[in-house]
Design a protein around this motif. Structure first.
Motif, PDB file in Angstrom:
ATOM      1  N   VAL A   1      38.772  40.303  41.251  1.00 33.94           N
ATOM      2  CA  VAL A   1      39.308  41.259  40.274  1.00 33.94           C
ATOM      3  C   VAL A   1      38.847  40.907  38.863  1.00 33.94           C
ATOM      4  CG1 VAL A   1      41.533  40.128  39.785  1.00 33.94           C
ATOM      5  CG2 VAL A   1      41.350  42.637  39.744  1.00 33.94           C
ATOM      6  N   SER A   2      38.665  39.628  38.586  1.00 39.59           N
ATOM      7  CA  SER A   2      38.159  39.216  37.273  1.00 39.59           C
ATOM      8  C   SER A   2      36.720  39.671  37.081  1.00 39.59           C
ATOM      9  CB  SER A   2      38.255  37.696  37.123  1.00 39.59           C
ATOM     10  OG  SER A   2      39.599  37.269  37.141  1.00 39.59           O
ATOM     11  N   ALA A   3      35.914  39.542  38.125  1.00 35.52           N
ATOM     12  CA  ALA A   3      34.521  39.995  38.043  1.00 35.52           C
ATOM     13  C   ALA A   3      34.448  41.501  37.843  1.00 35.52           C
ATOM     14  CB  ALA A   3      33.762  39.589  39.302  1.00 35.52           C
ATOM     15  N   TYR A   4      35.359  42.233  38.478  1.00 32.33           N
ATOM     16  CA  TYR A   4      35.381  43.690  38.313  1.00 32.33           C
ATOM     17  C   TYR A   4      35.630  44.063  36.855  1.00 32.33           C
ATOM     18  CZ  TYR A   4      37.330  48.375  38.188  1.00 32.33           C
ATOM     19  OH  TYR A   4      37.617  49.683  37.847  1.00 32.33           O
ATOM     20  N   TYR A   5      36.656  43.472  36.243  1.00 31.50           N
ATOM     21  CA  TYR A   5      36.961  43.820  34.858  1.00 31.50           C
ATOM     22  C   TYR A   5      35.888  43.316  33.897  1.00 31.50           C
ATOM     23  CZ  TYR A   5      41.450  45.902  35.850  1.00 31.50           C
ATOM     24  OH  TYR A   5      42.439  46.754  36.304  1.00 31.50           O
ATOM     25  N   ALA A   6      35.312  42.170  34.181  1.00 29.99           N
ATOM     26  CA  ALA A   6      34.254  41.644  33.315  1.00 29.99           C
ATOM     27  C   ALA A   6      33.050  42.573  33.281  1.00 29.99           C
ATOM     28  CB  ALA A   6      33.841  40.255  33.788  1.00 29.99           C
ATOM     29  N   ALA A   7      32.802  43.273  34.385  1.00 24.59           N
ATOM     30  CA  ALA A   7      31.642  44.155  34.478  1.00 24.59           C
ATOM     31  C   ALA A   7      31.865  45.522  33.849  1.00 24.59           C
ATOM     32  CB  ALA A   7      31.236  44.332  35.941  1.00 24.59           C
ATOM     33  N   LEU A   8      33.119  45.851  33.517  1.00 23.74           N
ATOM     34  CA  LEU A   8      33.394  47.144  32.889  1.00 23.74           C
ATOM     35  C   LEU A   8      32.941  47.127  31.429  1.00 23.74           C
ATOM     36  CD1 LEU A   8      36.996  47.973  34.188  1.00 23.74           C
ATOM     37  CD2 LEU A   8      34.819  48.927  34.987  1.00 23.74           C
TER      38      LEU A   8
END
Length: 230
Positions: A125-132
């Motif tokens: 989930v951290s990687a998802y938000y970092a990529a936004l």
């Protein structure tokens, strides 16, 4: 309804908004989602498949733990006490979830949410938000920001790695509440840097940081979204 928690982060009492319902319809996961809503223990691996799915389903915590409910459909925050997540460093976000889970960062609701995510889920989930993409924001340097914040957080508030996240895109209210959390010991860092910085700020300087009109060194409020206004 906006978050009213003292450190400005989400409650665990919201229902899934309409936009999130449409999202799960597209994924074909709406049926299992309603079953999960009746059984808060979760456990369906479909809700942990990717970081995006965790953000919108709450993973094993169920829909009341869904990140997007409070942090917005694009991770933009609510422009007040619920912070922007979009574009933040993935390592920083993982560390915050770890800190919530083990009590180094104190927040009752976020501790519950973080403890329902295992280490793999936190990374996803951290990687998802970092990529936004980070939301558009305006940050102008002032003498207060330049002297107290810029050396670590960047001249434009862009941040400098996982230890010093961006301030651009976060609301003045959220920034000041976090400074108070550092000062009071609700947040901790290994070096004690933020404890020292927070305790060195005078009340008048905190008042300037808290003022949207009086402090052009902090970002303007980002646009509201249906999820962020809850």
């Amino acid at each position: 309804m906006r978050s009213s928690f003292p450190d400005g982060e989400p409650t665990a009492s919201h229902s899934v908004p309409r936009a999130m319902t449409r999202y799960f319809l597209r994924l074909g996961l709406l049926g299992p989602l309603y079953l999960t809503a009746c059984n808060e223990t979760g456990g369906n691996p479909a809700f942990r498949r990717t970081g995006e799915v965790i953000a919108f389903s709450g993973g094993n915590g169920g829909p009341t733990s869904a990140c997007a409910t409070c942090h917005g459909l694009k991770g933009e925050g609510d422009g007040r006490l619920t912070p922007r997540l979009a574009g933040l460093d993935a390592g920083y976000l993982v560390r915050q979830l770890d800190d919530y889970a083990n009590g180094r960062r104190r927040h009752v609701a976020m501790r519950t949410i973080a403890r329902r995510l295992d280490s793999e889920d936190r990374v996803k989930v951290s990687a998802y938000y970092a990529a936004l993409p980070a939301p558009a924001s305006t940050l102008r340097t002032t003498s207060l920001y330049a002297s107290k914040c810029a050396s670590c957080h960047g001249g434009s508030g862009e941040g400098r790695g996982p230890g010093t996240p961006p301030l651009a895109g976060q609301s003045p209210t959220y920034v000041v509440v976090q400074i108070e959390a550092w000062r009071s010991g609700q947040r901790h860092d290994p070096t004690g840097t933020m404890l020292a910085v927070s305790r060195a700020l005078a009340p008048a300087e905190l008042a300037i940081l808290a003022s949207r009109d009086g402090d052009p060194s902090l970002p303007v409020r980002p646009p509201s979204t249906p999820a962020a206004s809850r």
